[in-house]
Design a protein around this motif. Structure first.
Motif, PDB file in Angstrom:
ATOM      1  N   LEU A  44      -4.389 -83.037 106.668  1.00  8.26           N
ATOM      2  CA  LEU A  44      -4.346 -83.420 105.258  1.00  8.26           C
ATOM      3  C   LEU A  44      -4.413 -84.943 105.196  1.00  8.26           C
ATOM      4  O   LEU A  44      -3.626 -85.627 105.846  1.00  8.26           O
ATOM      5  N   TYR A  49      -3.742 -93.698  99.270  1.00  7.71           N
ATOM      6  CA  TYR A  49      -2.911 -94.418  98.297  1.00  7.71           C
ATOM      7  C   TYR A  49      -3.756 -95.608  97.849  1.00  7.71           C
ATOM      8  O   TYR A  49      -4.007 -96.535  98.645  1.00  7.71           O
ATOM      9  N   HIS A 109       9.910 -84.671  99.573  1.00  2.00           N
ATOM     10  CA  HIS A 109       9.508 -83.297  99.880  1.00  2.00           C
ATOM     11  C   HIS A 109       9.711 -83.037 101.374  1.00  2.00           C
ATOM     12  O   HIS A 109      10.006 -83.961 102.136  1.00  2.00           O
ATOM     13  N   SER A 133       1.124 -88.192 112.212  1.00  2.00           N
ATOM     14  CA  SER A 133       0.707 -88.923 111.018  1.00  2.00           C
ATOM     15  C   SER A 133       0.159 -90.302 111.406  1.00  2.00           C
ATOM     16  O   SER A 133       0.873 -91.123 111.988  1.00  2.00           O
ATOM     17  N   HIS A 180      11.179 -86.326 103.177  1.00  2.00           N
ATOM     18  CA  HIS A 180      10.510 -87.623 103.333  1.00  2.00           C
ATOM     19  C   HIS A 180       9.687 -87.958 102.098  1.00  2.00           C
ATOM     20  O   HIS A 180       9.380 -87.076 101.290  1.00  2.00           O
TER      21      HIS A 180
END
Ligand code: AKG
Length: 284
Positions: free
Chosen positions: A181, A185, A195, A210, A261
């Motif tokens: 995913l 930003y 979440h 990540s 987080h």
């Protein structure tokens, strides 16, 4: 006012000195002495010298004592950080700020920024209302992925830059990833709220890798409260990790059970940032 809020405030009010007894009374009582022979603050002395008959009287609740908000910690050091342990197991993050060297990271950012099929999707509040996510996303993977009531359709044709990164991560971490995913930003106003990535499609204790490119943003974690806190995070541990250009962060173990987080909005201007979260998903 709730008990918790009351505990975190010092209360009091201005009262007429003539009503105040000259004998000191214990903390927890409503009134402290105004006898100048007793210890008084500079402000109190001034008001007495000025002949003022007013005095600020503190009311401090006894139950306030002993409850402290834990200090917020920042993790910047390279390596493995075990941030908690519970019946669910160990929660771990691993941070590698220099995972991809700068020049290569610049090229990756430019291509992904221009070439991924970025879209602004909607999300759903707990009460069922929908809103536009404050960021753009793109999904890659053989399987669909559903969260917050929204489904990303399968997208098995990996962009070549993403395919290279996937192989590099798999070799470095020894973990297989079949989906990713991506978040864009656009500036400091974009964000993702608190979440967890607790999702049946990810299994019980997923490892999520990540990668960050572009302007740095703060990744925050907060520990889930026990049931007696009724969902209040005030006294729970909070951690911050500044995610810089070319860095890798992994979330592992019980982290998705025991911590939430987010990437909050920034008060200062920020340039665009791309985040890629590689995952292993299973058919639901
Ligand atoms: O942008 C980030 O670093 C975090 C993204 C995230 O929390 C997510 O995709 O679930």
């Amino acid at each position: 006012m709730s008990d918790k809020r009351r505990k975190s405030r010092i209360q009091g009010g201005w009262t007429s000195a003539s009503k105040v007894p000259t004998k000191r009374v214990p903390i927890g009582s409503k009134i402290h002495s105004t006898n100048p022979n007793d210890s008084v603050t500079d402000g109190e002395k001034k008001s007495l010298e000025n002949g003022s008959q007013q005095k600020f009287v503190f009311e401090e609740s006894c139950i306030k004592v002993g409850r402290h908000k834990p200090a917020e910690k920042t993790i910047e050091e390279h390596g493995i950080h075990e941030i908690g342990v519970s019946a669910n197991g160990v929660s771990r993050i691993c941070y590698f700020p220099d995972f991809i060297e700068e020049e290569k990271a610049d090229q990756i950012f430019d291509r992904l920024h221009k070439e991924l099929p970025w879209r602004q999707r909607s999300d759903v509040w707990p009460d069922g209302r929908t809103f536009l996510q404050p960021r753009l996303t793109a999904w890659y993977g053989d399987l669909p992925y559903t969260y917050s009531g929204q489904t990303h359709q399968p997208n098995p044709k990996w962009h070549p830059v993403l395919q290279d990164l996937r192989e590099h991560l798999q070799k470095s971490l020894g973990i297989y990833f079949n989906s990713m995913l991506a978040n864009l930003y656009r500036d400091g106003h974009d964000s993702v709220g608190w979440h967890t990535d607790k999702n049946p499609a990810l299994g019980e204790q997923p490892t999520i890798a990540s990668l960050s490119f572009g302007d740095s943003r703060t990744f925050e974690l907060r520990k889930n409260p026990p049931p007696e806190e009724n969902g209040d995070y005030t006294y729970m541990e909070h951690l911050k990790v500044p995610l810089i250009h070319g860095s890798l962060l992994t979330m592992e173990g019980a982290l998705q059970h025991d911590w939430q987080h987010r990437v909050p909005k920034e008060y200062h201007d920020r340039g665009p940032r791309i985040n890629l979260t590689f995952r292993l998903t299973f058919p639901e």
